[in-house]
Design a protein around this motif. Structure first.
Motif, PDB file in Angstrom:
ATOM      1  N   ASN A  58      15.518  -2.958  -1.635  1.00 12.50           N
ATOM      2  CA  ASN A  58      15.707  -1.516  -1.535  1.00 12.50           C
ATOM      3  C   ASN A  58      14.413  -0.865  -2.016  1.00 12.50           C
ATOM      4  O   ASN A  58      14.235  -0.614  -3.202  1.00 12.50           O
ATOM      5  N   TRP A  59      13.512  -0.585  -1.070  1.00  9.06           N
ATOM      6  CA  TRP A  59      12.177  -0.151  -1.446  1.00  9.06           C
ATOM      7  C   TRP A  59      12.161   1.214  -2.091  1.00  9.06           C
ATOM      8  O   TRP A  59      11.349   1.476  -2.993  1.00  9.06           O
ATOM      9  N   ASP A  60      13.042   2.117  -1.672  1.00 11.16           N
ATOM     10  CA  ASP A  60      13.087   3.436  -2.305  1.00 11.16           C
ATOM     11  C   ASP A  60      13.469   3.310  -3.780  1.00 11.16           C
ATOM     12  O   ASP A  60      12.865   3.938  -4.649  1.00 11.16           O
ATOM     13  N   GLU A  61      14.452   2.475  -4.056  1.00 11.41           N
ATOM     14  CA  GLU A  61      14.899   2.274  -5.435  1.00 11.41           C
ATOM     15  C   GLU A  61      13.823   1.579  -6.260  1.00 11.41           C
ATOM     16  O   GLU A  61      13.544   1.974  -7.399  1.00 11.41           O
ATOM     17  N   GLN A  62      13.203   0.547  -5.686  1.00  4.88           N
ATOM     18  CA  GLN A  62      12.175  -0.199  -6.405  1.00  4.88           C
ATOM     19  C   GLN A  62      10.929   0.655  -6.658  1.00  4.88           C
ATOM     20  O   GLN A  62      10.310   0.567  -7.711  1.00  4.88           O
ATOM     21  N   THR A  63      10.582   1.482  -5.687  1.00  5.95           N
ATOM     22  CA  THR A  63       9.423   2.370  -5.864  1.00  5.95           C
ATOM     23  C   THR A  63       9.689   3.378  -6.973  1.00  5.95           C
ATOM     24  O   THR A  63       8.796   3.689  -7.781  1.00  5.95           O
ATOM     25  N   GLU A  64      10.908   3.891  -7.037  1.00  4.51           N
ATOM     26  CA  GLU A  64      11.268   4.828  -8.106  1.00  4.51           C
ATOM     27  C   GLU A  64      11.186   4.144  -9.466  1.00  4.51           C
ATOM     28  O   GLU A  64      10.677   4.720 -10.445  1.00  4.51           O
ATOM     29  N   LYS A 105       0.840  -1.210   0.000  1.00  8.23           N
ATOM     30  CA  LYS A 105       0.000   0.000   0.000  1.00  8.23           C
ATOM     31  C   LYS A 105       0.868   1.251   0.000  1.00  8.23           C
ATOM     32  O   LYS A 105       0.605   2.207  -0.746  1.00  8.23           O
ATOM     33  N   ASN A 106       1.915   1.253   0.823  1.00  9.87           N
ATOM     34  CA  ASN A 106       2.790   2.426   0.910  1.00  9.87           C
ATOM     35  C   ASN A 106       3.487   2.713  -0.414  1.00  9.87           C
ATOM     36  O   ASN A 106       3.696   3.875  -0.771  1.00  9.87           O
ATOM     37  N   VAL A 107       3.854   1.659  -1.140  1.00 14.60           N
ATOM     38  CA  VAL A 107       4.495   1.842  -2.443  1.00 14.60           C
ATOM     39  C   VAL A 107       3.546   2.576  -3.396  1.00 14.60           C
ATOM     40  O   VAL A 107       3.938   3.533  -4.069  1.00 14.60           O
ATOM     41  N   VAL A 108       2.295   2.133  -3.447  1.00 11.80           N
ATOM     42  CA  VAL A 108       1.312   2.783  -4.324  1.00 11.80           C
ATOM     43  C   VAL A 108       1.089   4.233  -3.892  1.00 11.80           C
ATOM     44  O   VAL A 108       1.052   5.154  -4.725  1.00 11.80           O
ATOM     45  N   ASP A 109       0.952   4.440  -2.595  1.00 14.51           N
ATOM     46  CA  ASP A 109       0.743   5.798  -2.086  1.00 14.51           C
ATOM     47  C   ASP A 109       1.934   6.702  -2.411  1.00 14.51           C
ATOM     48  O   ASP A 109       1.762   7.889  -2.734  1.00 14.51           O
ATOM     49  N   ARG A 125       4.478  10.991  -5.513  1.00 10.69           N
ATOM     50  CA  ARG A 125       5.572  11.387  -6.397  1.00 10.69           C
ATOM     51  C   ARG A 125       5.049  12.013  -7.689  1.00 10.69           C
ATOM     52  O   ARG A 125       5.729  12.811  -8.329  1.00 10.69           O
ATOM     53  N   SER A 126       3.809  11.685  -8.086  1.00 15.90           N
ATOM     54  CA  SER A 126       3.228  12.204  -9.335  1.00 15.90           C
ATOM     55  C   SER A 126       2.876  13.687  -9.247  1.00 15.90           C
ATOM     56  O   SER A 126       2.605  14.312 -10.268  1.00 15.90           O
ATOM     57  N   LYS A 127       2.824  14.219  -8.021  1.00 21.45           N
ATOM     58  CA  LYS A 127       2.452  15.627  -7.796  1.00 21.45           C
ATOM     59  C   LYS A 127       0.985  15.900  -8.136  1.00 21.45           C
ATOM     60  O   LYS A 127       0.588  17.053  -8.329  1.00 21.45           O
ATOM     61  N   ILE A 128       0.196  14.850  -8.221  1.00 20.48           N
ATOM     62  CA  ILE A 128      -1.250  14.985  -8.423  1.00 20.48           C
ATOM     63  C   ILE A 128      -1.909  14.808  -7.062  1.00 20.48           C
ATOM     64  O   ILE A 128      -1.605  13.860  -6.336  1.00 20.48           O
ATOM     65  N   ASP A 129      -2.814  15.722  -6.707  1.00 13.07           N
ATOM     66  CA  ASP A 129      -3.309  15.717  -5.333  1.00 13.07           C
ATOM     67  C   ASP A 129      -4.727  15.197  -5.154  1.00 13.07           C
ATOM     68  O   ASP A 129      -5.295  15.307  -4.057  1.00 13.07           O
ATOM     69  N   ASP A 130      -5.316  14.605  -6.199  1.00  8.28           N
ATOM     70  CA  ASP A 130      -6.710  14.170  -6.030  1.00  8.28           C
ATOM     71  C   ASP A 130      -6.866  12.644  -6.108  1.00  8.28           C
ATOM     72  O   ASP A 130      -7.956  12.148  -6.395  1.00  8.28           O
ATOM     73  N   TRP A 131      -5.801  11.897  -5.861  1.00  7.14           N
ATOM     74  CA  TRP A 131      -5.908  10.440  -5.881  1.00  7.14           C
ATOM     75  C   TRP A 131      -6.932   9.978  -4.839  1.00  7.14           C
ATOM     76  O   TRP A 131      -6.936  10.462  -3.696  1.00  7.14           O
TER      77      TRP A 131
END
Length: 263
Positions: free
Chosen positions: A152-158, A56-60, A65-71
């Motif tokens: 490495n979750w930061d790398e994988q999320t990117e 869930k945190n990865v999706v969030d 990161r998309s800079k879109i605020d209405d998800w």
């Protein structure tokens, strides 16, 4: 007990004579059980078990990161073993026909029994009915490898972000174009026979019957109407199963394939 974020643990298995098994028992915290735990799967020792909260945190994080605020969260499914979580945004849309739009979404899968790989992908929603359309062939999907050791979750999320977001608008536009072809195709009885025999032959009679009832009674009698019927049934089931999500992808991919035959 269907709390998708309950505590989990992995414990070793032993035979009656005390021999150490290669398998590992996956247990989830369940206050309804006398032991406080419920076994939900057995996995190999090199299987990387990922908690649903992490997925869930990865999706969030991708959404942030998309800079879109209405998800907005659309789905949070958990059957005790398999997990599906989705968000969508009205800031990325495409028109099927004037005034009829689809919007972009992110959808993640996870499992505690090894039946689903940890992955994050894209999908679309039809605005007029909020039907989700998932696809195994059309949209990109980023899969996290199950292997022993830490991720490495930061790398994988990117990497997941770069796989999904830069192409979000073009992918959605391409899908809208394809759905437009389906929307212009009036279905005849011979068309339905071809669709059932060649494109949707894996539906069992129960699934096919539910889709046809929805199509005949509530949808436009077009190829897109048939897809809307299928996604209505499998996306909005009051008591969903993981099979509903699979059927949704199957129907979407089948109708996209059918659209390739159309002029």
């Amino acid at each position: 007990m269907n709390n998708p974020y309950a505590e989990i643990e992995v414990t070793p298995l032993f035979s009656r004579d005390g021999m150490h098994s290669q398998g590992r028992s996956v247990r989830i915290r369940d206050e309804d059980e006398k032991t406080g735990w419920n076994e939900i799967g057995v996995v190999s020792p090199n299987y990387l078990l990922v908690h649903n909260t992490r997925v869930k945190n990865v999706v969030d994080q991708i959404a942030e990161r998309s800079k879109i605020d209405d998800w907005k969260m659309r789905k949070c499914f958990f059957d005790g073993r398999r997990f599906v979580y989705s968000l969508s945004t009205d800031n990325i849309t495409a028109e099927i026909s004037p005034g009829d739009c689809i919007r972009f979404g992110l959808i993640a899968h996870n499992s505690y029994d090894g039946s689903l790989a940890v992955s994050v992908g894209a999908y679309a929603e039809h605005l007029v009915c909020s039907n989700g359309m998932t696809s195994e062939t059309f949209f990109s999907r980023f899969t996290f490898k199950h292997q022993k050791g830490n991720v490495n979750w930061d790398e994988q999320t990117e990497k997941a972000f770069l796989t999904l977001m830069p192409t979000s608008k073009s992918k959605l536009a391409n899908l809208a174009f394809t759905l437009g072809k389906l929307n212009r195709k009036q279905l005849t009885i011979p068309d339905l026979k071809i669709l059932r025999k060649e494109f949707l032959k894996e539906f069992n009679l129960s699934s096919w019957g539910k889709v046809m009832d929805q199509y005949l009674m509530h949808e436009k009698h077009t190829a897109f109407g048939l897809l809307d019927a299928a996604t209505r049934i499998f996306w909005h089931n009051e008591k969903p199963t993981i099979t509903d999500y699979r059927n949704n992808s199957y129907a979407t991919d089948a109708l996209i394939s059918f659209a390739q035959r159309l002029n």
